[in-house]
Design a protein around this motif. Structure first.
Motif, mmCIF file in Angstrom:
data_model
loop_
_atom_site.group_PDB
_atom_site.id
_atom_site.type_symbol
_atom_site.label_atom_id
_atom_site.label_comp_id
_atom_site.label_asym_id
_atom_site.label_seq_id
_atom_site.Cartn_x
_atom_site.Cartn_y
_atom_site.Cartn_z
ATOM 1 N N ASP A 171 0.164 -5.498 11.107
ATOM 2 C CA ASP A 171 -1.096 -5.633 11.850
ATOM 3 C C ASP A 171 -1.424 -7.107 12.105
ATOM 4 O O ASP A 171 -1.763 -7.505 13.217
ATOM 5 N N ARG A 474 -0.336 2.836 1.406
ATOM 6 C CA ARG A 474 0.942 3.036 0.720
ATOM 7 C C ARG A 474 0.677 3.648 -0.649
ATOM 8 O O ARG A 474 -0.273 3.269 -1.340
ATOM 9 N N GLU A 551 -5.751 -6.628 -4.139
ATOM 10 C CA GLU A 551 -5.732 -6.472 -2.676
ATOM 11 C C GLU A 551 -5.919 -7.839 -2.031
ATOM 12 O O GLU A 551 -7.027 -8.385 -1.994
HETATM 13 N N1 LIG Z 1 0.447 6.444 5.899
HETATM 14 C C1 LIG Z 1 -0.070 5.642 6.800
HETATM 15 N N2 LIG Z 1 -0.180 6.030 8.075
HETATM 16 C C2 LIG Z 1 -0.716 5.201 9.014
HETATM 17 N N3 LIG Z 1 -1.138 3.958 8.762
HETATM 18 C C3 LIG Z 1 -1.038 3.532 7.509
HETATM 19 C C4 LIG Z 1 -0.506 4.324 6.470
HETATM 20 N N4 LIG Z 1 -0.517 3.611 5.323
HETATM 21 C C5 LIG Z 1 -1.041 2.415 5.637
HETATM 22 N N5 LIG Z 1 -1.352 2.369 6.950
HETATM 23 C C6 LIG Z 1 -1.897 1.252 7.686
HETATM 24 O O1 LIG Z 1 -1.256 0.071 7.210
HETATM 25 C C7 LIG Z 1 -2.203 -0.959 7.108
HETATM 26 C C8 LIG Z 1 -2.372 -1.303 5.654
HETATM 27 O O2 LIG Z 1 -2.946 -2.508 5.560
HETATM 28 P P1 LIG Z 1 -3.541 -3.115 4.223
HETATM 29 O O3 LIG Z 1 -4.035 -4.448 4.566
HETATM 30 O O4 LIG Z 1 -4.564 -2.199 3.687
HETATM 31 O O5 LIG Z 1 -2.383 -3.116 3.163
HETATM 32 P P2 LIG Z 1 -0.914 -3.699 2.908
HETATM 33 O O6 LIG Z 1 -0.821 -3.607 1.444
HETATM 34 O O7 LIG Z 1 0.100 -2.991 3.682
HETATM 35 O O8 LIG Z 1 -0.917 -5.203 3.415
HETATM 36 C C9 LIG Z 1 -0.761 -6.483 2.769
HETATM 37 O O9 LIG Z 1 -0.997 -7.431 3.818
HETATM 38 C C10 LIG Z 1 -2.254 -7.251 4.437
HETATM 39 C C11 LIG Z 1 -2.320 -8.210 5.597
HETATM 40 O O10 LIG Z 1 -2.509 -9.501 5.194
HETATM 41 C C12 LIG Z 1 -3.374 -7.445 3.457
HETATM 42 O O11 LIG Z 1 -4.592 -7.102 4.097
HETATM 43 C C13 LIG Z 1 -3.186 -6.538 2.237
HETATM 44 O O12 LIG Z 1 -4.179 -6.800 1.278
HETATM 45 C C14 LIG Z 1 -1.805 -6.744 1.676
HETATM 46 O O13 LIG Z 1 -1.579 -5.899 0.566
HETATM 47 C C15 LIG Z 1 -3.454 -0.452 7.748
HETATM 48 O O14 LIG Z 1 -3.427 -0.690 9.118
HETATM 49 C C16 LIG Z 1 -3.354 1.041 7.489
HETATM 50 O O15 LIG Z 1 -4.127 1.806 8.350
#
Ligand SMILES: Nc1ncnc2c1ncn2[C@@H]1O[C@H](COP(=O)(O)OP(=O)(O)O[C@H]2O[C@H](CO)[C@@H](O)[C@H](O)[C@H]2O)[C@@H](O)[C@H]1O
Length: 659
Positions: A171, A474, A551
């Protein structure tokens, strides 16, 4: 028209004369050492022209424009004459001995778009260090502040949405580059061209850039190709190699993580170091005075390569590298014996070398020696960023530092946190294409339609009055899924519905299926990665639960607030920074806050926060609506974060680069 002042090192003159630097032919200057990063065959190899930022003659875009038509005409004529060389070579520059060492270059348009206004420039002005005040980690996010200095920025990342995404990294690297390009920077994003099946058309719009390079590492020579798409003012560059073509996701498949990830991401880093030199994007390359933004361990070899393989030979002397840590838990650690594969000289072992603490060793003879790519990046980057201020502090502590806290503490002076933004176009409840009904802070009526549609879609009893709680993410240790698992039986005694979307650890996927079978009317577990359903859950739920152990920033709570869904989160990292616990007495009894943070990380405190939220939802509708609106009205756009990034860019260019 914007003009670009760049000096080119020239391998050979059109008449075959060898080019010279400081009076010596280039061939005597040690560039042969670049065989590790650049081949010499076909259209590959040491490029005819390799741009380096001019240390002379750089000026603001307007001041470097030719000031009369005659001059323009003269330059255009010269341009035509040099067309065969594909470089707009003008005005030879000489060194003290009179040898030609480079040329100024002027470009009038962006050949990909034909639009002169879209030509980004090399950083034109010197940063005025007197104007820059470095604070104790606070970065001003002046809303709408104009860009002071533009840079050539090269993002290196294992994921960039919409091309590849397994989580938040995708993202961020899919939207921050666009925000920076919109502010006038020239931005390239380099990531792998993953093809997960022969029919995969994810990269259909990216064309073969007709540029191959050979990379010497892992005991052989690997040829990689570059694909390119120019979209939203950003050069999206995809590195192509057979090791990126396989089923699964970027990192693994149903059998677990790929065994050759060190190799796959080392290739990415080598290719990313070459991309600014060899790719004539829009007619001319990014050159050497660029700013690398390397994300997580996958890109972590870039600053080590800059320091160990380029700067010793005078290349990238003016470049800078910023490491962005999205998740410190993943560091790219491999046995020490693999160091030799990386193509670095033994001198650089110290940067990557890593010794596990005794308790983490597997047997008495285990010396714990390993190499740690993220550690190498922390050592050799010019600055370090994390994705929230809270996390920037946490990683310097024993609890949050994953063994790197002391190293990170020692670099505290160059460590900052900037809270992520979100893509407010993709995540917009008033236009989201995945939703049943649209709504906004001014008219919330559509939200309940989405709740009903979601209950129907999931086969839950359609009960608009029943609190609906969601989780998206995740399924792993970081996200605190174990807390949900232990808390669910008690929570579901209450009159609530709960929906989970996620994939990851098989143990949790199996548990979600079991929980669904055991609580048919109250629980749904959607195993998989599904973006449309993630939007519908975000819109349809009343509460989003995030009991993350740690996080770095978290994006789902930001999406939730934008959709009027109240976050209940563990008070850690970016969650604590972004969610303000509801206080009914604040504002003369009007209430304040956007959700609930709970601490410590324990089932009881999570359940307490959820119960408080549920009773507020049931019994204090007005307070609830106020909270929804406050969350929806917050500014989550990348604009504010981009301004803060620019401040860090400025700081990066004040100090000399790591070498
Ligand atoms: N099963 C699923 N189906 C569809 N979409 C799903 C999904 N599981 C997760 N997502 C999507 O993946 C993204 C997850 O983003 P997060 O920032 O919450 O966590 P992530 O740990 O991957 O990122 C890491 O990097 C980001 C970016 O810097 C930090 O915000 C975060 O704290 C850090 O752990 C969101 O867009 C969410 O909607």
């Amino acid at each position: 028209m914007k003009a670009l002042s760049v000096r080119y090192w020239v391998q050979s003159f059109p008449n075959g004369e060898p080019a010279k630097i400081k009076g010596k032919p280039i061939s005597q200057l040690g560039f042969a050492h670049f065989s590790g990063g650049r081949s010499r065959g076909g259209n590959v190899g040491f490029p005819q022209l390799v741009a380096v930022a001019s240390d002379k003659g750089t000026s603001s875009p307007t001041s470097s424009m030719p000031d009369n038509e005659t001059e323009i005409g003269k330059k255009q004529k010269l341009h035509e004459e040099e067309e065969e060389n594909k470089g707009f070579v003008l005005d030879p520059q000489t060194d003290d001995s009179g040898s030609v060492v480079g040329f100024n270059l002027t470009s009038s348009s962006h050949p990909l778009t034909g639009d002169a206004s879209e030509v980004a420039t090399e950083a034109p002005a010197e940063v005025n260090s007197e104007k820059v005040e470095e604070t104790d980690g606070d970065i001003e996010g002046a809303d709408g502040a104009p860009t002071k200095v533009t840079h050539s920025i090269v993002f290196v990342t294992s994921e960039a949405a919409p091309y590849s995404k397994t989580g938040g990294l995708g993202d961020v690297c899919g939207s921050l580059p666009i925000a920076l390009a919109a502010r006038g920077h020239r931005v390239m994003v380099v990531s792998p061209r993953y093809l997960h099946s022969p029919e995969d058309d994810t990269f259909a719009a990216a064309l073969d850039a007709d540029c191959r390079i050979k990379i010497a590492c892992f005991g052989g020579e690997q040829e990689v190709a570059f694909f390119h798409e120019y979209r939203d003012l950003v050069d999206w560059v995809f590195v192509d190699h057979p090791s990126y073509h396989r089923p699964g996701n970027p990192y693994g498949d149903i059998n677990g993580a790929f065994g050759d990830n060190q190799f796959r991401f080392a290739l990415l880093c080598y290719a990313a170091c070459e991309a600014p030199l060899v790719l004539p994007l829009g007619g001319f390359n990014y050159g050497q005075k660029c700013l690398f933004m390397v994300n997580d361990w996958h890109a972590g070899l870039v600053p080590v390569l800059l320091a160990g393989k380029y700067r010793p030979y005078g290349v990238y002397k003016d470049a800078r590298c910023i490491l962005v840590i999205h998740n410190l838990a993943h560091q790219g650690v491999e046995p020490a014996a693999t160091y030799g594969n990386l193509g670095l000289s033994p001198d650089w072992y110290g940067a990557l070398g890593w010794v596990f603490p005794e308790w983490a060793r597997t047997h008495a003879l285990d010396t714990g020696e390993a190499i740690n790519v993220l550690k190498g990046a922390i050592v050799t980057s010019d600055r370090i960023l994390t994705v929230s201020k809270g996390y920037a502090w946490e990683i310097t502590t024993v609890e949050g530092g994953y063994g790197l806290n002391e190293l990170l503490s020692s670099r505290r002076i160059v460590l900052n946190g900037i809270t992520n933004g979100i893509d407010v176009n993709e995540w917009n409840p008033s236009s989201d294409k995945h939703l049943e009904a649209h709504y906004s802070a001014d008219d919330l009526s559509g939200k309940v339609q989405n709740k009903i549609a979601l209950q129907k879609e999931l086969g839950l009893p359609v009960r608009p009055e029943c609190p609906l709680i969601g989780f998206i993410g995740r399924l792993d240790y970081q996200k605190g899924v174990d807390l949900i698992r232990w808390g669910i039986p008690e929570l579901l005694n209450d009159d609530v519905q709960f929906v989970m979307l996620g994939s990851g650890a098989k143990m949790y996927e199996d548990w979600m299926r079991e929980a669904e079978a055991a609580h048919k009317d109250k629980f749904r577990g959607w195993v998989g990665f599904n973006v449309p359903i993630s939007h519908r859950i975000t819109a349809g739920c009343d509460i989003l639960l995030m009991p993350s152990r740690f996080e770095p920033c978290g994006l789902n709570q930001l999406y939730a607030m934008r959709y009027g869904t109240i976050p209940v989160v563990h008070g850690t990292g970016g969650l604590r920074d972004t969610v303000q616990t509801f206080d009914p007495y604040a504002n003369d009894g009007q209430g304040d806050g956007t959700g609930w943070t709970f601490s410590p990380l324990a089932v009881d405190s999570m359940l307490w926060a959820l119960r408080t939220a549920i009773s507020t939802y049931r019994d204090h509708k007005e307070s609830w609506e106020g909270m929804m609106k406050r969350g929806m009205e917050k500014d989550y756009s990348w604009e504010n974060a981009a301004v803060q990034y620019e401040q860090v860019f400025e700081w990066a260019f004040i100090d000399p680069p790591y070498c």
